[in-house]
Design a protein around this motif. Structure first.
Motif, PDB file in Angstrom:
ATOM      1  N   LEU A   1      16.063 -19.864 -14.173  1.00  0.00           N
ATOM      2  CA  LEU A   1      16.785 -19.050 -13.205  1.00  0.00           C
ATOM      3  C   LEU A   1      16.119 -17.680 -13.079  1.00  0.00           C
ATOM      4  O   LEU A   1      15.785 -17.222 -11.971  1.00  0.00           O
ATOM      5  CB  LEU A   1      18.221 -18.886 -13.693  1.00  0.00           C
TER       6      LEU A   1
ATOM      7  N   THR B   1      13.657 -16.229 -21.575  1.00  0.00           N
ATOM      8  CA  THR B   1      13.624 -15.410 -20.358  1.00  0.00           C
ATOM      9  C   THR B   1      12.407 -14.505 -20.313  1.00  0.00           C
ATOM     10  O   THR B   1      11.600 -14.572 -19.384  1.00  0.00           O
ATOM     11  CB  THR B   1      14.903 -14.548 -20.251  1.00  0.00           C
TER      12      THR B   1
ATOM     13  N   GLY C   1      20.370 -22.371 -17.543  1.00  0.00           N
ATOM     14  CA  GLY C   1      19.910 -21.135 -16.925  1.00  0.00           C
ATOM     15  C   GLY C   1      18.446 -20.830 -17.152  1.00  0.00           C
ATOM     16  O   GLY C   1      17.947 -19.811 -16.697  1.00  0.00           O
TER      17      GLY C   1
ATOM     18  N   SER D   1      20.622 -13.183 -16.636  1.00  0.00           N
ATOM     19  CA  SER D   1      21.103 -14.176 -17.596  1.00  0.00           C
ATOM     20  C   SER D   1      21.774 -13.537 -18.805  1.00  0.00           C
ATOM     21  O   SER D   1      22.115 -14.236 -19.754  1.00  0.00           O
ATOM     22  CB  SER D   1      19.932 -15.047 -18.054  1.00  0.00           C
TER      23      SER D   1
ATOM     24  N   GLY E   1      12.620 -18.016 -11.605  1.00  0.00           N
ATOM     25  CA  GLY E   1      12.659 -18.221 -10.163  1.00  0.00           C
ATOM     26  C   GLY E   1      12.970 -16.936  -9.418  1.00  0.00           C
ATOM     27  O   GLY E   1      12.358 -16.619  -8.395  1.00  0.00           O
ATOM     28  N   PHE E   2      13.899 -16.161  -9.962  1.00  0.00           N
ATOM     29  CA  PHE E   2      14.269 -14.885  -9.363  1.00  0.00           C
ATOM     30  C   PHE E   2      13.059 -13.941  -9.332  1.00  0.00           C
ATOM     31  O   PHE E   2      12.754 -13.317  -8.309  1.00  0.00           O
ATOM     32  CB  PHE E   2      15.414 -14.270 -10.162  1.00  0.00           C
TER      33      PHE E   2
END
Lengths: 218, 206
Positions: free
Chosen positions: A21, A102, A18, A63, A24-25
């Motif tokens: 992820l 993140t 993840g 996430s 990218g979002f």
């Protein structure tokens, strides 16, 4: 605790972990909004800090359910609960790993995305600074929400409903700090309040989340 | 090393076992027996501290206990040695090579956890016991999905652990060929009409 931190970072970086992820979002949100708003430079630079903060918040939310759910499903969480690591330290390690994989990449990417919003010169400093100070709180508050919903089948939606209201203070002061920084106004008040929120959540929430985890593992 | 007095445990708001009493000393193995649903897993989880006892007392140092449940907690993306090294670091205990060797995992050391068969996963899960350095092993159906060779090998490992002064409390229906006392949980079973031990129904539970 260090072993758990390293393991979680490693798991996030491996295939299917993840990592990227959320990044990218965040990137997609930041690209889509200027398309939707149209070529109005002043409008974009006015809404930029707020939109990027909302984007970072949603990217972080994406996430959250991985923090404990995967470990719960394969039994690691119960084994960790009987290991020498206290539940509070486990929450601390996992929230930190979540932030490093993140929140921190979002901080690094944010000056690049500020370009899409025709940002004022001040924003290139204060947007990353506000995210750097604020995203740890997002990870820790999120870890608390994830601890509350661990073990629920498809608890992701409930997790969002629980966590998003708790994100409001962080969002208000984070976006305010970025906005004032971009305009060159005084930043001290939102800076101190945002720092306070982050420190308070790291000081208090591991205990709440640890307690909740122990109850959920029964 | 572990003494249980007047213990009452339950699951899902239903009392399963009442007035459980036993003692296990260094070098002793206890085998928990009883039909499905009698409360073997619940008792082991209570001993491991995963769920609180409804009544009674468990006299044990929590620092002595390591628990192995139905799930092995193996990460598919990490290799066998990475998985095991993680647990060795968590428990702050020595190197993993000896444990890999004893559980026949040496040849699989670099294989990702996701590519293991059920029996290999179980062996890796049990190898965690050896790297924990803890003296009391709580095992819930440890031999599930092990073949006969691995089961015999695991019997030897338990025997060595007992010889080193360890304690093993296992819920199993398979004879591991070890001298141990059998605890039939049936005698402590809470029967149908006597399941009133629900902590949520008793007054003053909070």
């Amino acid at each position: 605790m260090k072993a758990l931190l390293i393991r979680d970072i490693r798991l996030a970086m491996r295939a299917g972990g993840g990592f990227g992820l959320a990044l990218g979002f965040f990137l997609i949100v930041a690209v889509l909004v200027p398309f939707a708003v149209g070529p109005h430079g002043d409008l974009l630079s006015a809404i930029g800090p707020g939109v990027l903060w909302v984007g970072a918040m949603l990217a972080c939310l994406l996430s959250l359910d991985r923090i404990f759910q995967l470990d719960f499903e394969d039994g690691s969480l119960a084994l960790l609960a009987t290991s020498p690591i206290p539940a509070e330290a486990m929450v601390m390690a996992k929230a930190t790993a979540h932030w490093l994989t993140t929140g921190l990449p979002l901080v690094a990417l944010s000056p690049v995305l500020a370009v899409f919003f025709n940002a004022a010169p001040g924003a290139y400093l204060w947007l990353p600074v506000s995210l750097l100070i604020g995203t740890p709180a997002l990870s820790m508050i999120g870890a608390f929400g994830a601890a509350l919903t661990v073990g629920l089948k498809r608890g992701g939606l409930l997790l969002s409903l629980l966590v998003l209201p708790l994100y409001v203070p962080t969002l208000i002061f984070g976006a305010e700090l970025a906005r004032r920084g971009a305009e060159g106004a005084a930043v001290q008040t939102p800076l101190l309040l945002l720092t306070g929120i982050s420190l308070a959540s790291f000081a208090a929430l591991p205990f709440a989340a640890g307690l909740v985890l122990r109850v959920n593992l029964r | 090393m572990i003494t249980v007095r007047n213990l009452c445990v339950g699951r899902g708001g239903v009392a399963l076992l009442r007035s459980v009493e036993f003692t296990a000393d260094s070098g002793q193995m206890l085998v928990l027996r009883g039909p499905n649903g009698v409360g073997k897993t619940t008792l082991l989880r209570s001993l491991a501290g995963l769920q609180p006892a409804w009544e009674g007392e468990i006299a044990v140092d929590p620092e002595d206990i390591v628990y192995a449940g139905h799930q092995d907690g193996i990460k598919a993306q990490l290799s066998v040695s990475e998985n095991l090294r993680f647990w060795a670091e968590v428990f702050g205990f020595g190197p993993i090579d000896a444990a890999l060797e004893r559980f026949g995992l040496m040849a699989l050391a670099d294989r990702p956890g996701g590519a293991l068969s059920a029996g290999q996963k179980r062996r890796l899960g049990l190898a965690r016991l050896a790297v924990s350095g803890r003296r009391i092993w709580l095992l819930d159906e440890p031999t599930v999905s092990l073949d006969s060779d691995s089961t015999a090998r695991f019997g030897d490992i338990i025997r060595a652990h007992l010889k080193d002064g360890g304690v093993v409390i296992a819920a199993t229906h398979i004879d591991l060929g070890i001298e141990g006392s059998v605890l039939d949980l049936g005698r402590w079973r809470v029967t149908g009409e006597d399941q009133s031990g629900d902590p949520f129904l008793t007054e003053g539970a909070f």
